[in-house]
Design an enzyme around this catalytic site. Sequence first.
Site, PDB file in Angstrom:
ATOM      1  CB  CYS A   1     -13.306  27.921  -6.663  1.00 38.97           C
ATOM      2  SG  CYS A   1     -12.029  28.510  -7.807  1.00 38.97           S
TER       3      CYS A   1
ATOM      4  CB  CYS B   1      -8.385  31.590  -5.918  1.00 36.98           C
ATOM      5  SG  CYS B   1     -10.169  31.583  -6.156  1.00 36.98           S
TER       6      CYS B   1
ATOM      7  CG  ASN C   1      -8.425  35.670  -0.739  1.00 37.14           C
ATOM      8  OD1 ASN C   1      -7.636  35.697   0.186  1.00 37.14           O
ATOM      9  ND2 ASN C   1      -9.714  35.909  -0.574  1.00 37.14           N
TER      10      ASN C   1
ATOM     11  CD  GLU D   1     -12.250  39.330  -1.940  1.00 36.10           C
ATOM     12  OE1 GLU D   1     -12.746  40.399  -1.510  1.00 36.10           O
ATOM     13  OE2 GLU D   1     -12.629  38.204  -1.573  1.00 36.10           O
TER      14      GLU D   1
ATOM     15  CD  GLU E   1      -7.227  27.713  -3.728  1.00 33.59           C
ATOM     16  OE1 GLU E   1      -7.379  28.947  -3.876  1.00 33.59           O
ATOM     17  OE2 GLU E   1      -8.080  26.980  -3.202  1.00 33.59           O
TER      18      GLU E   1
ATOM     19  CB  CYS F   1      -8.522  26.830  -7.565  1.00 32.61           C
ATOM     20  SG  CYS F   1      -8.226  28.610  -7.585  1.00 32.61           S
TER      21      CYS F   1
END
Length: 130
Positions: free
Chosen positions: A84, A51, A40, A42, A53, A87
Amino acid sequence: MEDLIAAAAAVRENAHAPYSGFRVGAAIRTPDGRIFAGCNVENVAYPEGTCAEAGAIAAMVAAGERRIAAIAVIADSPAPVPPCGGCRQRIAEFAAPDAPVTLATTAGATMRTHVAALLPGAFGPDHMAS
Ligand code: THU
């Protein structure tokens, strides 16, 4: 599957998660056996973060691959970390419904599931057929 979890754990070390403090790693195996990893990333403008993924999928696609044979995700969470909602849709784009998904914790817990279980009734290209 151990090598996929190990790859996810290794890339997780590179996660950029200064805002949540929650570092995630993901690793994809393609049908030819290659592994692509992502973490990830940010951003101070929070919605711009991505993310793990999504990063692994981007690495796979950038390499010219289009199929996810298996995927593993790992985080330092109390229970194996689930992708999530966004994803789940991203994974479904490139994986068969029965493709294995391994969710893991850095403490060593794992949970094995598959793509269709994560996203039942997924929206797909067939829904756009006229
Ligand atoms: N996150 C992932 O990278 N993958 C998941 O499966 C769950 C959540 C990230 C996004 C954000 O950087 C942090 O975890 C907290 O939500």
